[in-house]
Design a protein around this motif. Structure first.
Motif, PDB file in Angstrom:
ATOM      1  N   UNK A   1      -7.305   6.364  -0.913  1.00  0.00           N
ATOM      2  CA  UNK A   1      -6.990   4.987  -1.336  1.00  0.00           C
ATOM      3  C   UNK A   1      -6.574   4.148  -0.134  1.00  0.00           C
ATOM      4  N   UNK A   2      -5.730   4.685   0.698  1.00  0.00           N
ATOM      5  CA  UNK A   2      -5.244   3.953   1.868  1.00  0.00           C
ATOM      6  C   UNK A   2      -6.365   3.711   2.884  1.00  0.00           C
TER       7      UNK A   2
ATOM      8  N   UNK B   1       2.292   9.179   8.570  1.00  0.00           N
ATOM      9  CA  UNK B   1       3.276   8.493   7.742  1.00  0.00           C
ATOM     10  C   UNK B   1       3.753   9.388   6.604  1.00  0.00           C
ATOM     11  N   UNK B   2       2.829  10.138   6.022  1.00  0.00           N
ATOM     12  CA  UNK B   2       3.197  11.060   4.944  1.00  0.00           C
ATOM     13  C   UNK B   2       4.071  12.178   5.490  1.00  0.00           C
ATOM     14  N   UNK B   3       3.673  12.742   6.627  1.00  0.00           N
ATOM     15  CA  UNK B   3       4.504  13.791   7.259  1.00  0.00           C
ATOM     16  C   UNK B   3       5.888  13.252   7.603  1.00  0.00           C
ATOM     17  N   UNK B   4       5.941  12.007   8.080  1.00  0.00           N
ATOM     18  CA  UNK B   4       7.222  11.424   8.475  1.00  0.00           C
ATOM     19  C   UNK B   4       8.120  11.157   7.271  1.00  0.00           C
TER      20      UNK B   4
ATOM     21  N   UNK C   1       0.810  -1.220   0.000  1.00  0.00           N
ATOM     22  CA  UNK C   1       0.000   0.000   0.000  1.00  0.00           C
ATOM     23  C   UNK C   1       0.844   1.272   0.000  1.00  0.00           C
ATOM     24  N   UNK C   2       1.997   1.223   0.663  1.00  0.00           N
ATOM     25  CA  UNK C   2       2.869   2.395   0.772  1.00  0.00           C
ATOM     26  C   UNK C   2       4.049   2.337  -0.207  1.00  0.00           C
TER      27      UNK C   2
END
Length: 198
Positions: free
Chosen positions: A86-87, A103-106, A67-68
Motif C-alpha cells: 500500500x505504501x 520505518x516498520x523496524x524502527x 499513510x503511516x
C-alpha cells in the motif's frame, strides 16, 4: 510598538529559501522536543530524507502522517507485506521499499525500548546532558556525538540512523541548537527553553 515583519528578520540561510522552509524554520526547527513519539516520528522522517532534501520530505509530511497512521508506533510496528505494498503505491510519500521497511523496524525497536522500560525521550536527551548543546562555529554534516547516538540506536535495532541523519535529527528536535549566531531564532529557542525550566 511595531514588530518587524518576518521578512526583515535574519535567519539561517536555508530558512530563507522559500515560504515552506521559512515557516518551518521560524516555528519548529530547533525547538527542544521532549515527547517520545514526536521524536520518533521526526527520526523516521529524517530517515526518509536520506539522499533527498528536507524540503522534499516537509512538502509530503502530511502525506506521510496519513499513510503511516499518524505515526502511531503500535500500528506501524504491526505492518506486514500488505501495508508495505500500500505504501509503495502511495504517491503522497517517498516510495522507497528500504525506507518503508526501515520505518516498520524502527517502530518495533521503539516499542521494544518502551517495553524494556527505556523511554525514548530520556534516551535521546541523556546524550546532551538533558539540555540542548549550543553549537558554535561551522555546522558539520555529522559529529562524534551523532556517531555515538547512531551506534546506540543501531544497537537497539534501528536502521537508517547513520550519523548524518542523526545529526540532522538532533538539530531539528533541539538536542543541538545550531541556529546561526545572528539568526533571530537562536536566542528565542534558548529563552523558550529557559522559560520552561523556570
Amino acid at each position: 510598538m511595531t514588530l518587524p515583519s518576518t521578512e526583515a528578520l535574519v535567519r539561517c540561510r536555508w530558512g530563507e529559501t522559500d515560504a515552506l522552509l521559512r515557516d518551518y524554520h521560524d516555528r519548529e526547527w530547533g525547538v527542544p522536543e521532549r515527547d517520545s513519539r514526536k521524536l520518533w516520528e521526526k527520526l523516521v522522517l529524517d530517515g526518509f530524507q536520506a539522499g533527498l532534501s528536507w524540503r522534499t520530505i516537509l512538502a509530503r509530511r502530511d502525506g506521510f502522517r496519513r499513510a503511516f497512521d499518524g505515526f502511531d508506533p503500535e500500528r506501524v510496528a504491526a505492518y506486514g507485506e500488505g501495508e508495505v505494498a500500500r505504501l509503495l503505491a502511495d504517491t503522497g510519500i517517498i516510495r522507497s521499499r528500504s525506507k518503508i521497511e526501515a520505518s516498520i523496524r524502527n517502530a518495533r525497536a521503539y516499542l521494544a525500548m518502551r517495553e524494556a522500560g527505556e523511554d525514548f525521550a530520556t534516551f535521546a536527551w541523556q546524550f546532551v546532558g538533558d539540555g540542548p548543546i549550543e553549537w558554535e562555529g561551522p555546522v558539520p554534516p555529522n559529529s562524534p556525538l551523532s556517531e555515538q547516538v547512531s551506534k546506540a540506536l543501531r544497537k537497539r535495532g534501528f536502521t537508517f540512523v547513520g550519523p548524518t541523519i542523526v545529526f540532522a535529527w538532533m538539530e531539528a528536535t533541539g538536542l543541538i541548537n545550531s541556529h546561526a549566531q545572528d539568526c533571530f531564532r537562536r536566542q528565542e529557542v534558548r529563552c523558550n527553553l529557559l522559560d520552561k525550566k523556570a
